[in-house]
Design an enzyme around this catalytic site. Sequence first.
Site: not given
Length: 145
Positions: A105, A121
């Site tokens: 992301h 992440c």
Amino acid sequence: MFPDDTSTPLYYPVSTALNGPGERQSSGCTPTGRHYVRAMVGGGLPLNTVFIARRPTGEVYSERLAHQFPERDWILSRIIWLCGLELGKNRGSGVDSFRRFIYIHGTPDTEPMGVPRSHGCIRMRNTDVAELYDRVWPGIPVTIR
């Protein structure tokens, strides 16, 4: 990633987990190994769109917003949600990348790349993650090393 028939991998600067590599649930580590793109969120939305729980909040990231909500772990622009392929390593009970909500992301452009900072992440520059989003699809394999 190999997004087309040329088999030319894509490379982007990224930031991974502050806690290093690892697959355990609640470890705050970035899982390694073979994955695939399970879901994609945010196509067509403006760069710096803010997401919470994979839903756009209606906000666009700014320094003012960052000062207003200093505790937020900013998930911006696009979400490429990963699912592990290796049973017992990054798929299944206690190690499941999909259930851990491991994404590729966007992150604020003020955040450094190449420096471990995430909670698991893979963070990217907003323009890079938008470009990547447009070049991949659900089901494409992803290897995290």
